[in-house]
Design a protein around this motif. Structure first.
Motif, PDB file in Angstrom:
ATOM      1  N   ALA A 213       0.832  -1.203   0.000  1.00 56.00           N
ATOM      2  CA  ALA A 213       0.000   0.000   0.000  1.00 56.00           C
ATOM      3  C   ALA A 213       0.872   1.262   0.000  1.00 56.00           C
ATOM      4  CB  ALA A 213      -0.932  -0.024   1.205  1.00 56.00           C
ATOM      5  N   TYR A 216       2.067   2.031  -3.333  1.00 56.77           N
ATOM      6  CA  TYR A 216       0.948   2.507  -4.129  1.00 56.77           C
ATOM      7  C   TYR A 216       0.718   3.997  -3.925  1.00 56.77           C
ATOM      8  CZ  TYR A 216      -3.952   3.343  -5.312  1.00 56.77           C
ATOM      9  OH  TYR A 216      -5.119   3.865  -5.791  1.00 56.77           O
ATOM     10  N   LYS A 218       2.883   6.261  -3.219  1.00 55.24           N
ATOM     11  CA  LYS A 218       4.000   7.029  -3.815  1.00 55.24           C
ATOM     12  C   LYS A 218       4.298   8.311  -3.045  1.00 55.24           C
ATOM     13  CE  LYS A 218       3.384   5.451  -8.604  1.00 55.24           C
ATOM     14  NZ  LYS A 218       1.953   5.130  -8.871  1.00 55.24           N
TER      15      LYS A 218
END
Lengths: 410, 601
Positions: A213, A216, A218
């Protein structure tokens, strides 16, 4: 009709009628659980007294000017922290938690009243126009506001109330528009902690999911790293908790993970409550006819296990009616959160809704064997003065907000 | 999440779904528990709050052949203590009243600590009525002390017959573990005699009472007003073949002697009287038997616990002579006219085998009447060991009779094989047989075997396995259900029996008969005296008899230990038993006839 319409305009009948219905059911159930009991016989009269006191408080709150709550928000939060600290030094230990304090002859639970302080101050803080919940600094400060009383309550230790405080904070932050990453930051340590209860493998698996996560989202490396470290350490909180929690609380946790491990010990209440509920059947065994209740198989049934009195003696019909009334109450509160005129009112109602809902979820859940036995009363139904007065105080605030929904408060 | 602002619609929807979802989960669980799995929880809830207590059933009564009570039941008071209510300040006074050592109550309380303290526990059984009245008077001062009325065996009906009835005792752990479904701890169970053999008839069925208890196991009331309770069923009554009067006389007659007296109906093997003396007092076994009493009974040299009638083995002595004679007659070795000249004994090899007297010329009848040993020394040499063994077996001597109490000994009839094994093949001579001819030496039989032998002699070889129980009275239907016993048929000619029976009649009726002293005018008695040689002390006196001589109704064996010669000690006892039974029977028959007449009138 005109008077009726006018009354409806000033006074939310759905809220007040469902609250009255729940209180009435509570009195019936408390009577059944205590009328034949050697030491708890007086509880019914006490409860009736508290009902009257709490209605008085409700009306006082109802008639207060709308801005009162903004004004008292911060002082009541500070006052809450003070009494939570005081109880740690002056409090009386009941069932292994130092959660009771007495002023003169009246005993009360500071953590109950602290709920009001938390809800009002968080509302006030989060609806301040300068605040941006998606700003990491503001988010952390907000979390801190919730975390201080939680820490104090964990020191008592009273895990149930700590969960309520955490839930209230979380729901109010969520309602304020926190983005997905922020939500992840707030929620993930809790999820990791929960997974760690069930062993090392679930813990590692969940931790890996968190890592995925994080990639994801970023976010920059520093923030990502910090979140990961927080998550990792959350996994070890359970071990830390084992050290601060009282043995009976540890047992309760364990008996939730494996309820059959100790059926006569910590799991006993949960098991007997289930037997009481289940044996009620469709119509129940009849008022004062429940053998589980009348023969006192469930200790202190008038507090946290009041729902299984209803389940046993009034069966599925009685149990589902209680759920239905709560459903009406919750949906009406959710509705009022939009009807209210200003953000402070809306968010306050969300805080109150969350508080009722989390009590309801955990209490009904432990009667039905779907949540661990965490000592939380069922709002308006369980016996208990502090809880009832606090709940009615909060209903008073809701009704006040409803009454003033058309005036913009400056 | 695109709508990251305060109270956005999507957040509203999430909260809405959470609320609906949670209540849906709870509703689902409610349906599951209260509607689908209701039965399971109902069962558990019942288990929780309904406790059952078993109620002991009174044991069946033991009756004699005329339905006179031999062993009954009487109420017995048991003092109970409920630890939760009890005040240990009362220890001293209670121990004083019960007459037990100080510390008795505390010791028991300590034992009960493992169990629920709300349930009454046995403090003492078989408590005297006076103590119970004291308890009643002082009830208010003695919280937690109560009493219940149970039944215990009542042995006050005038008959002791300890070895017949046997005693009941609290079930031991081993027996309990084997029969967990039938018994529970503290139950009395038959441990010997008829009580043991017919335990399953006498036991009855326990009842159950259901009570409602609370979470602390405290009784709060009866379940369903006691409507589900099961009443105990009293055990079936056992009807014995014993005759009350005959048994009573037999016990009195044997009271001062060691030995046994057995009387039976020769036609069907029903035992009319049975005494093994000395006896123990059954009343001592009705309540709790003290270890001191046990020890004194066990160490008593007269062995009162030992059932002589079925366990003791004695040489049959001269009572065995009829068997030797029958073997000789049946095998055509002699005729009744066969004579022997008795000169006070027989020289065999370098040993002289003595007779009791100098009988002169005697035929078979005279030899039995006068119990001439010389005659039978000669006869046994002709009969030989194989025939002797064969005919002994025909009368089931040297084997268990299968009587309905245990234990029972086998005894021994030596055979060729036996001698070969003991002395070696070819290493024993006919000289070994001479003693067997007069019922001494290796031959040993039990009193019950002799009784059966006498019955077969009396009834010309037809009888049934000796037994005590005629049947039982089914407790619910009140119906008498007889037990069946195996028939015995001795394959010997009527003629031979006639010869022997004549001789046995002569034993009493003939002027020279060894038991002439017990001759009666009104009842014809046939019999045979005997002496069992005893290497440890004085010989044992034996008398076997039956009466009347024609169509006998009673066969008797009396063995009196360590008194010497048979006719002096054993025969009068047998005679008294016979007359008691026959006169009693006559009276009851005439009573019956008179009764019928009254009915007609």
């Amino acid at each position: 009709m005109k008077i009726g319409a006018k009354l409806k305009d000033k006074f939310d009948l759905v809220i007040i009628l469902s609250v009255i219905a729940l209180i009435t059911i509570g009195i019936v159930a408390i009577y059944s659980a205590t009328y034949n009991h050697p030491t708890a016989k007086g509880n019914l009269n006490k409860q009736i007294f508290f009902v009257m006191v709490s209605f008085l408080i409700l009306f006082i709150i109802y008639f207060l000017p709308a801005r009162t709550f903004r004004i008292i928000a911060f002082p009541s939060y500070i006052f809450s922290l003070l009494i939570l600290v005081a109880v740690l030094f002056l409090g009386k230990t009941i069932y292994g938690a130092k959660s009771w304090m007495s002023i003169g002859a009246i005993g009360f639970q500071p953590s109950e009243f602290a709920k009001i302080g938390l809800i009002l101050f968080l509302s006030y803080w989060l609806t301040d126009s300068k605040r941006d919940i998606n700003n990491i600094k503001d988010l952390l400060l907000t979390v801190l506001i919730g975390f201080i009383p939680i820490l104090l309550i964990l020191l008592e230790p009273d895990m149930g109330t700590a969960i309520v405080f955490a839930s209230i904070s979380l729901a109010m932050i969520f309602w304020s528009g926190l983005n997905l990453f922020g939500l992840f930051v707030v929620l993930s340590p809790g999820i990791i902690l929960f997974a760690s209860l069930f062993g090392t493998i679930p813990f590692i698996a969940t931790l890996l999911l968190m890592l995925v996560a994080l990639f994801y989202f970023k976010q920059n490396l520093f923030i990502s790293g910090a979140v990961f470290v927080v998550n990792l350490s959350a996994g070890f909180i359970f071990d830390f908790l084992l050290k601060i929690l009282k043995p009976h609380q540890v047992k309760r946790l364990q008996s939730f993970v494996d309820p059959t491990a100790d059926p006569l010990g910590a799991g006993y209440n949960a098991l007997q409550a289930k037997v009481a509920m289940g044996s009620g059947g469709l119509f129940g065994k009849g008022f004062l006819e429940g053998n589980q209740t009348q023969l006192r198989f469930i200790p202190e049934q008038w507090t946290d296990f009041i729902y299984c009195v209803i389940g046993e003696e009034f069966g599925f019909i009685g149990s589902i009616i209680v759920l239905a009334i709560f459903l009406v109450l919750f949906l009406r509160l959710l509705n009022l959160a939009s009807v209210a005129d200003d953000k402070f009112g809306k968010l306050t109602i969300i805080g109150i809704l969350t508080m009722f809902f989390i009590h309801f979820t955990i209490n009904i859940g432990m009667n039905l064997g779907i949540t661990p036995v965490i000592g939380l009363p069922l709002p308006f139904i369980s016996y208990g003065g502090s809880s009832l007065v606090t709940n009615m105080f909060l209903v008073g605030i809701v009704l006040n907000i409803y009454k003033n929904r058309k005036h913009h408060v400056v | 999440m695109s709508e990251n602002y305060f109270g956005s619609a999507i957040r509203r929807r999430i909260v809405f779904i959470l609320i609906i979802g949670m209540i849906a989960i709870q509703t689902f669980q409610l349906v599951n528990m209260q509607l689908l799995e209701k039965d399971k929880y109902e069962e558990k809830s019942k288990d929780n709050s309904i406790k059952s207590f078993s109620i002991n059933a009174p044991r069946g009564i033991i009756f004699d052949r005329n339905i006179e009570i031999l062993v009954g039941n009487k109420p017995s008071f048991t003092i109970q203590i409920t630890p939760s209510k009890y005040n240990s300040e009362n220890n001293k006074i209670i121990e004083l009243v019960l007459g037990v050592n100080s510390g008795y109550v505390n010791k028991l309380l300590k034992k009960f600590r493992k169990y629920s303290k709300f349930k009454p526990r046995t403090l003492m059984r078989g408590v005297d009525y006076k103590i119970i009245s004291w308890l009643e008077e002082n009830h208010s001062m003695l919280p937690g002390i109560s009493y219940i009325v149970e039944t215990k065996r009542d042995y006050t009906f005038g008959i002791n017959a300890a070895h017949v009835f046997g005693y009941t005792k609290e079930i031991d752990r081993k027996t309990l573990n084997k029969n967990k479904n039938k018994y529970s701890i503290g139950d009395d169970v038959g441990f010997s005699g008829v009580e043991k053999k017919y335990e399953k008839y006498l036991r009855g069925e326990k009842g159950r009472e259901y009570y409602v208890v609370n979470a602390r196991q405290k009784i709060v009331g009866r379940n369903n007003e006691g409507k589900n309770d099961i009443a105990p069923i009293k055990g079936n009554d056992i009807v014995l073949s014993l005759d009350y009067e005959t048994q009573k006389i037999a016990e009195e007659l044997m009271n001062s002697s060691k030995g046994s007296a057995i009387a039976l109906d020769p036609t069907n093997g029903e035992i009319l009287a049975y005494v093994s003396s000395p006896q123990y007092n059954l009343a001592d076994f009705a309540g709790v038997t003290s270890t001191a009493l046990w020890d004194s009974l066990r160490n008593d040299k007269a062995k009162p616990l030992f059932n002589r009638g079925t366990i003791s083995m004695y040489p049959p002595g001269s009572t065995f002579k009829m068997l030797v004679a029958m073997a000789a007659l049946e095998k055509g070795i002699i005729t009744p006219a066969y004579q022997v000249n008795c000169k006070g004994g027989l020289q065999f090899g370098n040993r002289f085998f003595k007779c009791t007297h100098f009988h002169g010329k005697v035929n078979l009848k005279e030899a039995i009447e006068e119990s001439c040993n010389t005659y039978f020394y000669k006869l046994i040499l002709k009969v030989g060991i194989d025939n002797l063994y064969e005919y002994s077996k025909k009368f089931h001597l040297g084997e268990k009779t299968g009587i309905d109490i245990s234990p029972e000994s086998e005894g021994l009839i030596p055979s060729r094989k036996y001698y070969d094994r003991i002395y070696g093949k070819g290493k024993w001579t006919d000289g070994y047989l001479l003693n067997l001819g007069i019922g001494q030496g290796e031959i040993i039989t039990t009193p019950i075997q002799l009784a059966q032998y006498t019955a077969l002699l009396a009834n010309s070889g037809v009888s049934k396995t000796p037994h005590f129980a005629k049947g039982y009275i089914e407790s619910l239907s009140n119906e008498f259900i007889p037990f069946e016993y195996d028939s015995i048929k001795v394959d010997i000619s009527k003629r031979t029996f006639k010869i022997i029976q004549n001789a046995m009649a002569g034993v009493v009726s003939s002027q020279n008969g060894t038991a002439h002293g017990v001759k009666l005018d009104e009842i014809s008695i046939s019999g045979k005296t005997g002496t069992a040689q005893n290497s440890h002390g004085k010989d044992h006196a034996i008398f076997i008899a039956y009466a009347p001589s024609v169509n006998p109704q009673i066969a008797v064996v009396v063995i009196v230990e360590n008194v010497g010669y048979g006719s002096t000690f054993a025969a009068p006892i047998a005679q008294k038993i016979i007359t008691t039974y026959l006169e009693n029977k006559k009276n009851s028959i005439s009573e019956l006839i008179n009764f019928d007449k009254k009915e007609v009138n």
